[in-house]
Write a protein that holds these residues in place. Sequence first.
Motif: not given
Length: 450
Positions: A401-416
Amino acid sequence: MAFEGLADRLQSTVKKMTGKGKVSEQDVKEMTREVRLALLEADVNFKVVKDFVKRIKERAVGAEVMDSLTPGQQVIKIVKEELTDLMGGEQSKIAVSERPPTVIMMVGLQGAGKTTTSGKLANHLRKKHNRKPLLVAADVYRPAAIDQLQTVGKQLDIPVFSKGTEANPVDIANEAILHAKEEHLDYVIIDTAGRLHVDEHLMDELGQIKNNLTPDEIFLVVDAMTGQDAVNVAESFDDQLDLSGVVLTKLDGDTRGGAALSIKAVTQKPIKFAGMGEKLDELEAFHPERMASRILGMGDVLSLIEKAQDNVDETKAKELEQKMRSATFTFDDFLEQMEQVKSMGPMEDLLGMIPGANKMKGLKNVQFDDKQIVHVEAIVKSMTKAERQDPSLMNASRKKRIAKGSGRPVSEVNRLLKQFEEMKKMMKQMSGTQGGKKGKRKKGMNLPFM
């Protein structure tokens, strides 16, 4: 970043001298040859380079080096001192009239950034010196200049005095001074006309304004990116007007630094201010010693402290420190911290002010991308308040959901998320909460916005 090419060349040259237990005349000869080439490549005036290198050579083979216990360090000290002297030695402070207002006349060619710099200077005097300035639109030949100054004044909430394009510039300036006295204003900053090149008509008009007003300061605004042309322009204006100082614009740009290093030596007029960006608060008082330190990679801690004092809320900083110590630092705190750091200027410039940062493993050759910071902010702002407070709530669906809301891939969310946890651990270790020992930074670990 200003002086980037010159800084790299000079730093690699003086680095060879560091730690030398003995310095020979041949060592000095090789070093001065490299210094000369670096300065010429940076478009520094040939005569200035010749004199500069000669002074270094004479001092570096003298008793103060040869008899020293740390001759390599002494040579570097000499280079820094001579570089500081080349740019003026000490900071040249702005004049203050015994009977207000202090009158500052801004002169220069079209395109150098004179009108914007007039606004920046007014803003600087108000913020740093708690003074009340008045901007004066005396360029009657270019209607856009009056409009531009009025726009700048409105953005800064600083009054602008204008009589339109039909009035005489000398009359405008005189009336502005009377107005400033009536309103008890401290400074009158006169934005005069410019030309595409130095001509007789321009100089005659500027001469009339000068003779009628007897200004306390006459500042020439020159574009640092024009190199030696800036020095030639400075000489022409100085011959006609007897300048009191120079303001360099675009010193943050891709400039080789020749103007900044030549102008004082050629004209004997100090650099008073330097424009370090396009924003209206990005004008700095010029400190030769601090600039010499930056060029030689020794940092500029005093300027960094001043930036922090101007942009960081002390109360919030103390609260943040406490949260770091107790490991209760959240993503909300992180967002707040990012906003304060961003307000201090580009990350690359801030790192350049930290002594030795350019040599730190992991920081050297790191490229700081503003887009990356925007992406991180987008991810954090796509989290719920509960998730920002407690990242352990994150599961696969929340991350999606966060990835979709920010327009970034899930991998970037995980890395952050991973980097944020590593950062918290590092902060806890550095604060001494784990047995009082300083924590070591993990290999390859980056802060989330790096």
